[in-house]
Design an enzyme around this catalytic site. Structure first.
Site, mmCIF file in Angstrom:
data_model
loop_
_atom_site.group_PDB
_atom_site.id
_atom_site.type_symbol
_atom_site.label_atom_id
_atom_site.label_comp_id
_atom_site.label_asym_id
_atom_site.label_seq_id
_atom_site.Cartn_x
_atom_site.Cartn_y
_atom_site.Cartn_z
ATOM 1 N N HIS A 1 -5.563 -37.835 -25.068
ATOM 2 C CA HIS A 1 -6.003 -39.001 -25.843
ATOM 3 C C HIS A 1 -5.269 -40.248 -25.392
ATOM 4 O O HIS A 1 -4.048 -40.368 -25.549
ATOM 5 C CB HIS A 1 -5.760 -38.780 -27.332
ATOM 6 C CG HIS A 1 -6.385 -39.831 -28.202
ATOM 7 N ND1 HIS A 1 -7.750 -39.953 -28.349
ATOM 8 C CD2 HIS A 1 -5.835 -40.812 -28.970
ATOM 9 C CE1 HIS A 1 -8.016 -40.961 -29.164
ATOM 10 N NE2 HIS A 1 -6.867 -41.506 -29.550
ATOM 11 N N ASP B 1 -2.017 -41.757 -26.606
ATOM 12 C CA ASP B 1 -2.686 -42.695 -27.495
ATOM 13 C C ASP B 1 -2.400 -44.147 -27.136
ATOM 14 O O ASP B 1 -2.945 -44.683 -26.180
ATOM 15 C CB ASP B 1 -2.316 -42.381 -28.940
ATOM 16 C CG ASP B 1 -3.235 -43.052 -29.962
ATOM 17 O OD1 ASP B 1 -4.059 -43.882 -29.557
ATOM 18 O OD2 ASP B 1 -3.130 -42.745 -31.152
ATOM 19 N N TYR C 1 -13.768 -47.572 -26.198
ATOM 20 C CA TYR C 1 -14.709 -48.223 -27.106
ATOM 21 C C TYR C 1 -14.834 -49.725 -26.875
ATOM 22 O O TYR C 1 -15.558 -50.396 -27.627
ATOM 23 C CB TYR C 1 -14.336 -47.938 -28.568
ATOM 24 C CG TYR C 1 -12.931 -48.312 -28.977
ATOM 25 C CD1 TYR C 1 -12.633 -49.594 -29.407
ATOM 26 C CD2 TYR C 1 -11.905 -47.375 -28.953
ATOM 27 C CE1 TYR C 1 -11.351 -49.943 -29.800
ATOM 28 C CE2 TYR C 1 -10.621 -47.708 -29.352
ATOM 29 C CZ TYR C 1 -10.348 -48.986 -29.766
ATOM 30 O OH TYR C 1 -9.068 -49.333 -30.148
ATOM 31 N N HIS D 1 -5.470 -36.609 -34.098
ATOM 32 C CA HIS D 1 -4.490 -36.840 -35.162
ATOM 33 C C HIS D 1 -4.549 -35.763 -36.249
ATOM 34 O O HIS D 1 -3.629 -34.967 -36.374
ATOM 35 C CB HIS D 1 -4.617 -38.236 -35.786
ATOM 36 C CG HIS D 1 -4.493 -39.350 -34.821
ATOM 37 N ND1 HIS D 1 -3.396 -39.500 -33.989
ATOM 38 C CD2 HIS D 1 -5.329 -40.391 -34.525
ATOM 39 C CE1 HIS D 1 -3.567 -40.576 -33.232
ATOM 40 N NE2 HIS D 1 -4.720 -41.125 -33.533
#
Length: 434
Positions: free
Chosen positions: A56, A315, A118, A264
């Protein structure tokens, strides 16, 4: 012509084995034997692991490192700074920032990364001439860094259930799930650049559109990821709107499956844990980010015991260090349980290797015949690792101990130096973007 790499010690079948010779050809492992080095072997000292897979990543978040700690706050105040950075991105800007982020990953021992992507369009939401300009910028950055990239292209439609995107979120949205799916299908792929899909969260994607994401993943035969229960507020909004938890909503939409990775899962209920385990989903924990953002302590041991597969990610890249992510997973589990050794060291290595590759739909994660020739050599004689039991080096090493990284049989890092991107260039990029 193939290459033989002699490892002083290598991680095979969950344990450290001395004197291992790994034959490679055309980017794959063609033989694994034990014995002393022979003339012509490439030699790797220390402990050699399979390549680590970062499950991620948000590459552009790297631009926030060391810039969001002045005034306390919470996840939600951090998000404001993140939106401001996202609003300034151009494809060219993003390519440079991602090159720095991905190169830092390779230097740390990550050989594959799942980029949860995104930022798709111009700030007002209109597409670029090439509607996948950002995706291709990320591809180019990964090529420069020498890392395998799985682009997890994310659907993002609402700011909250039933609410339109905020102005700062407009560039994330394709307007509809159908437009998103059509754009994703246009992204070109190759051996080192794969495409998966994602729903940003149940805040950003409603039930009907979650089904579109799951169906697209099924049609394309690719993994699907989603942020899940990172914050209590997400759970509360989901219960108010849909009368269930985010995990239950995913199940109603037909999204829970072995192809799914939830990211998560910090605030899942006991029923959620059982459901995720029953569906054999993966869970991508990001311990350094979850600690940095004050997300809370999750339930990783319970999730693993229920049947989920654990993976690890960086992340927001507050830290890029696979060993610190592994230790962070164990530390959070200890804090939650008041016990030590919640995860065996071999389980932590599995989360970095086989678990991460499964999450991304990739082969890899073991030093075995037929697997990709992705290897990471780690010092066992540094001030951090000297005297460690080799089986427990995952609990003592840091990214500074990574000396050599091989991806598809090619040395990307030698002696701690990236072979394509000098450290001075990384510093230059990051300073220019601050």
């Amino acid at each position: 012509m193939g290459t033989v790499i002699h490892c002083r010690t290598a991680w095979l079948d969950g344990r450290a084995v001395p004197d291992v010779r790994i034959a490679t050809d055309a980017g794959r492992i063609t033989g694994v034997t034990t014995g002393p080095a022979e003339p012509g072997d490439e030699r790797l000292s220390g402990l050699v692991f399979p390549g680590f897979a970062n499950a991620h990543s948000h590459a552009f978040h790297r631009g926030l490192r060391g810039r969001t700690h002045g005034n306390g706050g919470s996840f939600w105040t951090w998000r404001t700074a993140m939106y401001a950075l996202a609003g300034r991105l151009t494809p060219e800007h993003y390519r440079d920032l991602a090159t720095a982020a991905f190169t830092e990953m390779v230097l740390a021992g990550w050989t594959a990364v799942g980029e949860f992507h995104y930022v798709h369009h111009r700030p007002d939401g209109t597409p670029y001439d090439d509607p996948n300009a950002f995706a291709l910028a990320l591809r180019d950055a990964a090529r420069t860094a020498g890392i395998r990239l799985v682009l997890l292209d994310a659907l993002y439609l609402t700011s909250a259930p039933g609410e339109p995107p905020l102005p700062e979120q407009r560039r994330f949205s394709d307007g509809s799930a159908q437009a998103w799916a059509a754009r994703v299908r246009q992204i070109p792929t190759d051996e080192f650049f794969r495409v998966g899909v994602a729903a940003h969260s149940v805040r950003a994607v409603g039930p009907a559109d979650l089904s579109v994401v799951a169906g697209t993943a099924w049609d394309l035969g690719v993994p699907v990821h989603v942020h899940l229960s990172e914050q209590p507020a997400e759970n509360e909004a989901c219960r108010r709107t849909y009368g269930c938890t985010p995990t239950e909503l995913l199940d109603r939409a037909g999204a829970l499956s072995p192809a799914l990775t939830v990211v998560h899962a910090s605030h899942v209920t006991g029923a959620d844990v059982a459901l995720l385990g029953a569906r054999q989903a993966s869970v991508a924990a990001c311990p350094t980010t979850e600690a940095d953002l004050g997300d809370g302590v999750g339930r990783p041991r319970a999730l693993a015991d229920a049947g989920t597969v654990l993976a690890l990610g960086t992340d927001q890249h507050a830290v890029v260090d696979p060993f610190l992510e592994a230790r962070g997973l164990e530390a959070a589990a200890r804090l939650g349980s008041l016990e030590r050794g919640v995860f065996a060291p071999a389980e932590l290595v599995a989360a970095l290797t086989t678990g991460g590759h499964r999450s991304l739909g990739l082969e890899g994660g073991s030093l075995a015949v037929g697997q990709p020739a992705d290897l990471v050599a780690v010092r066992t004689d540094s001030v951090r690792t000297a005297g460690s039991d080799p089986a427990q080096v995952v609990l003592t090493a840091t990214a500074q101990d990574v000396t050599d990284v091989v991806v598809a049989g090619e040395f990307r890092v030698r002696g701690g130096e990236h072979q394509a991107v000098p450290e001075a260039r990384l510093v230059e990029i990051l300073r220019s973007l601050a």
